[in-house]
Design a protein around this motif. Sequence first.
Motif, PDB file in Angstrom:
ATOM      1  N   LEU A 167     -71.634  13.084   6.402  1.00 12.72           N
ATOM      2  CA  LEU A 167     -71.209  11.737   6.238  1.00 12.72           C
ATOM      3  C   LEU A 167     -71.354  11.426   4.893  1.00 12.72           C
ATOM      4  O   LEU A 167     -72.152  11.554   4.034  1.00 12.72           O
ATOM      5  N   ASN A 168     -70.300  10.604   4.136  1.00 12.61           N
ATOM      6  CA  ASN A 168     -70.501   9.999   2.992  1.00 12.61           C
ATOM      7  C   ASN A 168     -70.047   8.460   3.019  1.00 12.61           C
ATOM      8  O   ASN A 168     -69.696   8.030   4.057  1.00 12.61           O
ATOM      9  N   VAL A 169     -70.476   7.973   1.808  1.00  8.64           N
ATOM     10  CA  VAL A 169     -69.987   6.462   1.670  1.00  8.64           C
ATOM     11  C   VAL A 169     -68.529   6.335   1.655  1.00  8.64           C
ATOM     12  O   VAL A 169     -67.656   7.280   1.222  1.00  8.64           O
ATOM     13  N   PRO A 170     -67.980   5.609   2.736  1.00  2.61           N
ATOM     14  CA  PRO A 170     -66.648   5.403   3.143  1.00  2.61           C
ATOM     15  C   PRO A 170     -65.740   5.344   1.663  1.00  2.61           C
ATOM     16  O   PRO A 170     -66.089   4.435   0.830  1.00  2.61           O
ATOM     17  N   GLY A 171     -65.056   6.449   1.645  1.00  4.49           N
ATOM     18  CA  GLY A 171     -64.099   6.051   0.386  1.00  4.49           C
ATOM     19  C   GLY A 171     -64.452   6.982  -0.839  1.00  4.49           C
ATOM     20  O   GLY A 171     -63.790   7.248  -1.848  1.00  4.49           O
ATOM     21  N   ARG A 172     -65.765   7.339  -0.746  1.00  2.00           N
ATOM     22  CA  ARG A 172     -66.242   8.190  -1.894  1.00  2.00           C
ATOM     23  C   ARG A 172     -66.885   9.424  -1.327  1.00  2.00           C
ATOM     24  O   ARG A 172     -68.143   9.554  -1.118  1.00  2.00           O
ATOM     25  N   PRO A 173     -66.008  10.471  -1.324  1.00  2.00           N
ATOM     26  CA  PRO A 173     -66.461  11.845  -0.782  1.00  2.00           C
ATOM     27  C   PRO A 173     -67.736  12.465  -1.571  1.00  2.00           C
ATOM     28  O   PRO A 173     -68.463  13.181  -0.917  1.00  2.00           O
ATOM     29  N   ASP A 174     -68.147  12.100  -2.819  1.00  2.00           N
ATOM     30  CA  ASP A 174     -69.217  12.736  -3.386  1.00  2.00           C
ATOM     31  C   ASP A 174     -70.526  12.027  -3.003  1.00  2.00           C
ATOM     32  O   ASP A 174     -71.707  12.432  -3.233  1.00  2.00           O
ATOM     33  N   GLU A 175     -70.546  10.859  -2.459  1.00  2.14           N
ATOM     34  CA  GLU A 175     -71.847  10.186  -2.316  1.00  2.14           C
ATOM     35  C   GLU A 175     -72.459  10.442  -0.854  1.00  2.14           C
ATOM     36  O   GLU A 175     -71.744   9.579   0.034  1.00  2.14           O
ATOM     37  N   TYR A 176     -73.044  11.246  -0.576  1.00  2.00           N
ATOM     38  CA  TYR A 176     -73.672  11.674   0.746  1.00  2.00           C
ATOM     39  C   TYR A 176     -74.713  10.772   1.221  1.00  2.00           C
ATOM     40  O   TYR A 176     -75.194  10.055   0.418  1.00  2.00           O
ATOM     41  N   ILE A 177     -74.514  10.496   2.459  1.00  2.00           N
ATOM     42  CA  ILE A 177     -75.473   9.784   3.246  1.00  2.00           C
ATOM     43  C   ILE A 177     -76.507  10.635   3.879  1.00  2.00           C
ATOM     44  O   ILE A 177     -76.172  11.503   4.765  1.00  2.00           O
ATOM     45  N   TRP A 178     -77.704  10.808   3.539  1.00  2.00           N
ATOM     46  CA  TRP A 178     -78.523  11.896   4.028  1.00  2.00           C
ATOM     47  C   TRP A 178     -80.021  11.481   3.937  1.00  2.00           C
ATOM     48  O   TRP A 178     -80.288  10.380   3.414  1.00  2.00           O
ATOM     49  N   GLY A 179     -80.679  12.165   4.582  1.00  3.85           N
ATOM     50  CA  GLY A 179     -82.253  11.884   4.553  1.00  3.85           C
ATOM     51  C   GLY A 179     -82.472  10.534   5.115  1.00  3.85           C
ATOM     52  O   GLY A 179     -82.017  10.169   6.146  1.00  3.85           O
ATOM     53  N   ASP A 180     -83.516   9.765   4.474  1.00  2.77           N
ATOM     54  CA  ASP A 180     -83.823   8.414   4.975  1.00  2.77           C
ATOM     55  C   ASP A 180     -82.694   7.639   5.372  1.00  2.77           C
ATOM     56  O   ASP A 180     -82.605   7.046   6.588  1.00  2.77           O
ATOM     57  N   ALA A 181     -81.454   7.559   4.402  1.00  3.11           N
ATOM     58  CA  ALA A 181     -80.471   6.628   4.294  1.00  3.11           C
ATOM     59  C   ALA A 181     -79.682   6.852   5.717  1.00  3.11           C
ATOM     60  O   ALA A 181     -79.302   6.128   6.478  1.00  3.11           O
ATOM     61  N   TYR A 182     -79.797   8.316   6.039  1.00  5.95           N
ATOM     62  CA  TYR A 182     -78.809   8.723   7.211  1.00  5.95           C
ATOM     63  C   TYR A 182     -79.601   8.280   8.425  1.00  5.95           C
ATOM     64  O   TYR A 182     -78.890   8.039   9.542  1.00  5.95           O
TER      65      TYR A 182
END
Lengths: 318, 342
Positions: free
Chosen positions: B154-169
């Motif tokens: 999962l990434n921030v919509p539109g920005r494939p390099d900014e992954y959502i992981w860890g706590d944020a996920y």
Amino acid sequence: MDRLLWRTPLQPMGGTLLRSKGNYCRGAPGMDLFFVILLEILYAIGSLILISAGLAVVFGMMKVINLAHGEFMMMGGYATITAVNLGVNIFIAMLVVAPIVVGLIGLIVERLVIRRLYGRLVDTMLATWGLSLFFVGLATMIFGNTTTGISTPIPGFSVGNYQISGYNFFIIAVAFLLLAAMFLILKTTRAGLIARGAMQRADMAAALGYSPERIYMATFFCGSALSGLAGAVLAPLVGLVPTSGGAYIAKAFITVIAGGPSLIAGLLSSAGFFGAVNQVFTFAVSPVFGEVALLVSAVVLLRLIPQGITSKFFRGKF
Amino acid sequence: MNGNFQKDVVATVIATALLIWLMPFFINTFTLTVLVVYGMLGLSLGLIWGFGGILCFGQAAFFGLGAYTYAIAAINIGESTVPMLLAVFVPAVFAAMLGAMMFYGRLNDVYLGVITLVVTLILFKFINSTAGPQYTIGNARLGGFNGIPGFQTLNVPGRPDEYIWGDAYFYVCAVALAAVYLLVSALLRSSFGRIAVGIRENETRMSLMGYDVRARKAVLFTVGAAIAGLAGALFANWGEIVTPSLFSLGQSAEIIIWCIVGGLGTRFGPILGAAGLAYLKFLLGQQSMIDNTLIMGLILVLFVLFLPRGAVPTIADLFKRVPQRRRSGHNIRARRLRRKEA
């Protein structure tokens, strides 16, 4: 070309049912190929009958779907292997020890769980599913999560270019003898008469003085014993693991439901249908495709005649 | 949509915020994430079984389908927004077709159980057998028994390099669960939801009143599958690999156990059952004295025998101390729900 019939990928061991010797020529099929295919179809039908008989007896008599059926078979297999390791003759272990052991386990299960849930089909399904997990866990604790097995007691022989396992004949024979025995018992003995009566009108049988509780108890014992027998007879063909039961339950479930209300005619017709479908597609395409074709045909069949084959055809037979 | 629902929204938002804040003090967020995902999966079956009376033995099929759809689409697209949408959409379409096939054939109870179970098995067998290199969808190899690893998470919509992981996920999953929970609440308060409960209580009566029972059941089934698909996609992101075991009978069994233990006919029960039992399983996995499966099986048997309504309704009754009349009404309803299936 392995025919991976009743094996899941989790069970790497097991008997190869049919192995081509030398050239396998699709171009010029002779009598031997025809014979082999016929035998394979018969074998598929026979093992479906074996797998489903126990479930069919319990479902037909008590309208109880025993989802722990596969685990009963698994326990039959373990009972056989344990008995053989203790020095019992393999045929006695398969045909006597396993059914009795599993039958007794079934009796305990019936007294403790099933008895409280009669008439509640979905609840029994859930409870027996729980039981199946319980038995898987128990077997894992006792026997460990490893594959065990015994070798087939009957040597193979060749037909033309093909090597055939002699044990297949044994399974076919056991399956059809079993059906014949069930037919004779239902048709000729007093116990069979009571069973048929209870199957049709449990309340009437009760009114005539036959305790439904005892009939159900006996039925569940017989059904479990049949499951144990099936598991025992099939044990030499599969590498047994505690989760082996999962491979059987879906097929047994499908065969019994698709068979419909009549016990023996239902078993024969649906096992015949599914076995043929399975083998034809196995030969035409691949074993996996044969399995999938069996399942797809089950979905289609149930969509068309949900009450089972014998609700439409062969009515009024056993 | 009345005042009651607004109260529901406020309560859900507050409860979610509190839990997101408090729970990480007790359990690490990696474990919490999967508990949340399982909660959503439990809710999907809780919706169709507890409120629609549809006992689906193959809810895992939609879960796995969502996960696989996400993985395959993510490999091909390389960005997670569209795959997430597809992961909801594909299981929903599949369920709509399957549901239409079953409900327009007026299949019920056992037959429904057999077919959903068989469909799950077909998917399982098919995916399991796709180990060869010839089985690819776009750039994604299906991988058979080994599953599909290494897809874009999962990434921030539109920005494939900014992954959502860890706590944020974990926060994303928790908010998604709260959103789905509210969606289910809204659905159940709408006329559609009430009619669905009516169908659960008495199908014939509802169809005689002029409602198209078949279509409504199919739609409810589809909604359940969509939620399960979303849970599957979130699970794929969490595990970073999808394997055929997502489709397995064991997975299906577990979902059913969650619902039974948590409590049918409640929205919160299946979530609690899922998270609670999954956590119990996690704890049990750390010891090797008693087998995990044995305990799960025992729990299911004991609940069916002695607490068939599940934990949440039973506990709720204890706290509410409702007048006898209403409580017995509740009992009868729960019992009737189970009888009807029998």
